[in-house]
Design a protein around this motif. Sequence first.
Motif, PDB file in Angstrom:
ATOM      1  N   TYR A 119      29.839  23.100 -17.284  1.00  0.00           N
ATOM      2  CA  TYR A 119      30.710  24.209 -17.676  1.00  0.00           C
ATOM      3  C   TYR A 119      30.485  24.553 -19.137  1.00  0.00           C
ATOM      4  N   GLU A 142      35.569  36.591 -14.211  1.00  0.00           N
ATOM      5  CA  GLU A 142      36.587  35.984 -13.345  1.00  0.00           C
ATOM      6  C   GLU A 142      35.935  35.077 -12.295  1.00  0.00           C
ATOM      7  N   ARG A 145      34.854  31.898 -13.894  1.00  0.00           N
ATOM      8  CA  ARG A 145      36.028  31.055 -14.161  1.00  0.00           C
ATOM      9  C   ARG A 145      36.499  30.376 -12.872  1.00  0.00           C
ATOM     10  N   GLN A 146      36.546  31.123 -11.797  1.00  0.00           N
ATOM     11  CA  GLN A 146      36.969  30.556 -10.518  1.00  0.00           C
ATOM     12  C   GLN A 146      36.004  29.468 -10.039  1.00  0.00           C
ATOM     13  N   LEU A 151      35.378  28.337 -19.112  1.00  0.00           N
ATOM     14  CA  LEU A 151      36.824  28.172 -19.281  1.00  0.00           C
ATOM     15  C   LEU A 151      37.453  29.350 -20.010  1.00  0.00           C
ATOM     16  N   TYR A 152      36.788  29.829 -21.061  1.00  0.00           N
ATOM     17  CA  TYR A 152      37.317  30.934 -21.861  1.00  0.00           C
ATOM     18  C   TYR A 152      36.211  31.966 -22.080  1.00  0.00           C
TER      19      TYR A 152
END
Length: 322
Positions: A119, A142, A145-146, A151-152
């Motif tokens: 990640y 999105e 992230r899913q 993370l950001y």
Amino acid sequence: MDYVNLGRSGLRVSPLCLGTMNFGPHTSEEDSFAIMDRAHELGLNFFDTANVYGWKKGEGITENILGRWFAQGDGRRERTVIATKLYGDMGDWPNESRLSALNIRRACDASLKRMQTDYIDIYQAHHVDRRTPFDEFWEAMEVLRQQGKILYVGSSNFAGWHIAKAQETAARRGFFGLVSEQSHYNLLTRAVELEVLPACEDYGLGVIPWSPLAGGLLGGVLRKIDKGRSAADRMLTELEKHRDKIERYEKLCDELGEDPAHVGLAWLLKQPAVTAPIIGPRTLEQLDGTMRTLEIELDDEALAKLDEIFPGHRTAPEDYAW
């Protein structure tokens, strides 16, 4: 180390961010490893890179160095908040750059592979893509992230209105939006004070200034020249444009009893919305010396003198009206 929140997020980072752009082109892999290990010893947990760093198209040289460093284990990845960027050309085909959903997916997977990690803590747009709508940008982020791949999300080199549009689009989609903005910001370059900084402050973005010492002009360049050290032609050209200001600045630093580089960084840490300037040490000695920045307390008189030498901006709309 007094850690700070990155913007409105709950993410805690060191108030100085280790920039890795020199790793590969100017700093050997061995020395890069030593600098990163020393950064952890000093408490620096925030590192910044980009897929184009190393400046050989498509090779991701700097991310690969980070990956081999992470692979040594001993908590190196777990202790690091890693921020990387995408946008620049990583190949010659049409979708190997910018912020299309296709390139975002491919670029993220490639960065993960190079850095040998599952990640990315902060995935940043290196530049605004005027050809890609923010709905597409956010949909792609999105999904990442899913999937647990990021993370950001952060931005870099966005105008104030880009930040506003990005945040309003994210809010409409029920997404957290940007947490950070990397901007060109230093005592000599203060245009972001007009609208970018106010936008970041209002939307809760942490500002990560790049080139905080104006390419070395604010790092005691006159002192170094007086000691017989050479300077690049480009820096000498810039120095002649700003010689009067640099002379006054270094004189003030002498009065304060501080290194000009440390004063320039300490000034940035006093500015609204700024979370962590990016430092780019080429040696362990430079890294160790930079830590003095966190001990400097510039009082109102010193700040006023710096503003007198390097006039800044009032925020919009006051700078345009009243």
